[in-house]
Scaffold this motif. Structure first.
Motif, PDB file in Angstrom:
ATOM      1  N   TYR A  58      28.344  43.656  34.043  1.00 20.84           N
ATOM      2  CA  TYR A  58      28.409  42.899  35.301  1.00 20.84           C
ATOM      3  C   TYR A  58      27.173  42.009  35.467  1.00 20.84           C
ATOM      4  CZ  TYR A  58      28.580  42.075  40.357  1.00 20.84           C
ATOM      5  OH  TYR A  58      28.595  41.501  41.604  1.00 20.84           O
ATOM      6  N   THR A  63      29.545  33.279  36.331  1.00 20.81           N
ATOM      7  CA  THR A  63      30.267  32.505  37.340  1.00 20.81           C
ATOM      8  C   THR A  63      30.616  33.362  38.555  1.00 20.81           C
ATOM      9  OG1 THR A  63      32.479  32.996  36.492  1.00 20.81           O
ATOM     10  CG2 THR A  63      31.320  31.112  35.497  1.00 20.81           C
ATOM     11  N   THR A  64      30.649  32.720  39.710  1.00 23.27           N
ATOM     12  CA  THR A  64      30.958  33.424  40.956  1.00 23.27           C
ATOM     13  C   THR A  64      32.361  34.032  40.960  1.00 23.27           C
ATOM     14  OG1 THR A  64      29.408  32.018  42.147  1.00 23.27           O
ATOM     15  CG2 THR A  64      31.021  33.211  43.477  1.00 23.27           C
ATOM     16  N   PRO A  65      33.405  33.286  40.562  1.00 22.13           N
ATOM     17  CA  PRO A  65      34.742  33.902  40.561  1.00 22.13           C
ATOM     18  C   PRO A  65      34.812  35.146  39.675  1.00 22.13           C
ATOM     19  CG  PRO A  65      34.925  31.526  40.260  1.00 22.13           C
ATOM     20  CD  PRO A  65      33.462  31.865  40.180  1.00 22.13           C
ATOM     21  N   GLU A  66      34.174  35.070  38.511  1.00 28.82           N
ATOM     22  CA  GLU A  66      34.168  36.224  37.606  1.00 28.82           C
ATOM     23  C   GLU A  66      33.387  37.387  38.233  1.00 28.82           C
ATOM     24  OE1 GLU A  66      32.995  37.383  32.994  1.00 28.82           O
ATOM     25  OE2 GLU A  66      32.437  35.416  33.763  1.00 28.82           O
ATOM     26  N   ILE A  68      32.997  38.049  41.460  1.00 29.42           N
ATOM     27  CA  ILE A  68      33.809  38.614  42.550  1.00 29.42           C
ATOM     28  C   ILE A  68      34.899  39.517  41.979  1.00 29.42           C
ATOM     29  CG2 ILE A  68      35.478  38.031  44.360  1.00 29.42           C
ATOM     30  CD1 ILE A  68      33.708  35.500  44.887  1.00 29.42           C
ATOM     31  N   SER A  69      35.576  39.032  40.955  1.00 26.06           N
ATOM     32  CA  SER A  69      36.645  39.807  40.329  1.00 26.06           C
ATOM     33  C   SER A  69      36.106  41.106  39.726  1.00 26.06           C
ATOM     34  CB  SER A  69      37.319  38.944  39.254  1.00 26.06           C
ATOM     35  OG  SER A  69      38.204  39.712  38.499  1.00 26.06           O
ATOM     36  N   SER A  70      35.021  41.002  38.993  1.00 27.29           N
ATOM     37  CA  SER A  70      34.437  42.168  38.346  1.00 27.29           C
ATOM     38  C   SER A  70      33.875  43.157  39.365  1.00 27.29           C
ATOM     39  CB  SER A  70      33.344  41.725  37.377  1.00 27.29           C
ATOM     40  OG  SER A  70      32.891  42.801  36.615  1.00 27.29           O
ATOM     41  N   ASN A  72      34.902  43.660  42.410  1.00 26.42           N
ATOM     42  CA  ASN A  72      36.037  44.356  43.032  1.00 26.42           C
ATOM     43  C   ASN A  72      36.638  45.404  42.088  1.00 26.42           C
ATOM     44  OD1 ASN A  72      36.214  43.273  45.708  1.00 26.42           O
ATOM     45  ND2 ASN A  72      36.807  41.334  44.774  1.00 26.42           N
ATOM     46  N   ARG A  73      36.693  45.092  40.799  1.00 29.10           N
ATOM     47  CA  ARG A  73      37.199  46.059  39.821  1.00 29.10           C
ATOM     48  C   ARG A  73      36.286  47.281  39.747  1.00 29.10           C
ATOM     49  NH1 ARG A  73      36.010  47.794  35.206  1.00 29.10           N
ATOM     50  NH2 ARG A  73      34.456  46.231  34.738  1.00 29.10           N
ATOM     51  N   SER A  76      36.632  49.317  43.019  1.00 33.09           N
ATOM     52  CA  SER A  76      37.877  50.085  43.162  1.00 33.09           C
ATOM     53  C   SER A  76      38.014  51.180  42.100  1.00 33.09           C
ATOM     54  CB  SER A  76      39.095  49.164  43.144  1.00 33.09           C
ATOM     55  OG  SER A  76      39.192  48.502  41.911  1.00 33.09           O
ATOM     56  N   SER A 102      32.317  42.290  49.911  1.00 35.10           N
ATOM     57  CA  SER A 102      33.007  41.012  50.155  1.00 35.10           C
ATOM     58  C   SER A 102      32.156  39.813  49.716  1.00 35.10           C
ATOM     59  CB  SER A 102      33.385  40.878  51.625  1.00 35.10           C
ATOM     60  OG  SER A 102      32.226  40.897  52.420  1.00 35.10           O
TER      61      SER A 102
END
Length: 144
Positions: A58, A63-66, A68-70, A72-73, A76, A102
């Motif tokens: 991590y 990148t920001t989108p990556e 955020i996705s990582s 959240n993964r 969770s 968030s």
């Protein structure tokens, strides 16, 4: 329990004796991570090293989108209450991560990762050194 170590550019067990120096030596090499993971699996605490590795990956995100996705993964899978591989951290740390998930940053999981690292170093690592997994690798390495 045989550990499969393949696809390494150099002998992956060449460093096995140095693993007894510190948990960092184990975690700094892929073969060490695999062996430690096998041991933790036998102790039903594999989530610790999986979380630690996920955090290391991590921190390399660009990148920001990556991110955020990582984030959240990771959240969770390891952090949220009742996560499939829920790690053992104090409720304050868990609440702080939950509050900030968030808007994740590259340091979002640092406090939890430090706690898990400490747990592995203090509790799991000494048992790993005495385990059949590590002792078997040492014997295999000595017989070469």
């Amino acid at each position: 329990m045989a550990i499969k170590l393949c696809c390494f550019p150099k002998d992956p067990l060449g460093d096995v004796e140095t693993w007894s120096e510190s948990v960092d030596k184990v975690l700094s090499c892929k073969a060490g991570q695999i062996a430690f993971r096998e041991f933790l699996k036998s102790e039903y605490s594999e989530e610790n090293i999986l979380f630690w590795i996920a955090c290391e990956e991590y921190k390399k995100i660009k990148t920001t989108p990556e991110m955020i996705s990582s984030a959240n993964r990771i959240y969770s899978e390891f952090v949220q209450t009742e996560a499939p591989r829920q790690i053992n951290i104090d409720c304050g740390t868990r609440e702080n991560i939950t509050k900030n998930i968030s808007q994740p940053s590259l340091t979002s999981f640092d406090s939890a990762q430090k706690l898990i690292y400490s747990l592995m170093a203090r509790d799991c690592y000494p048992r790993f050194l005495k385990s059949h997994v590590y002792q078997g690798l040492l014997r295999r390495n000595d017989s070469r």
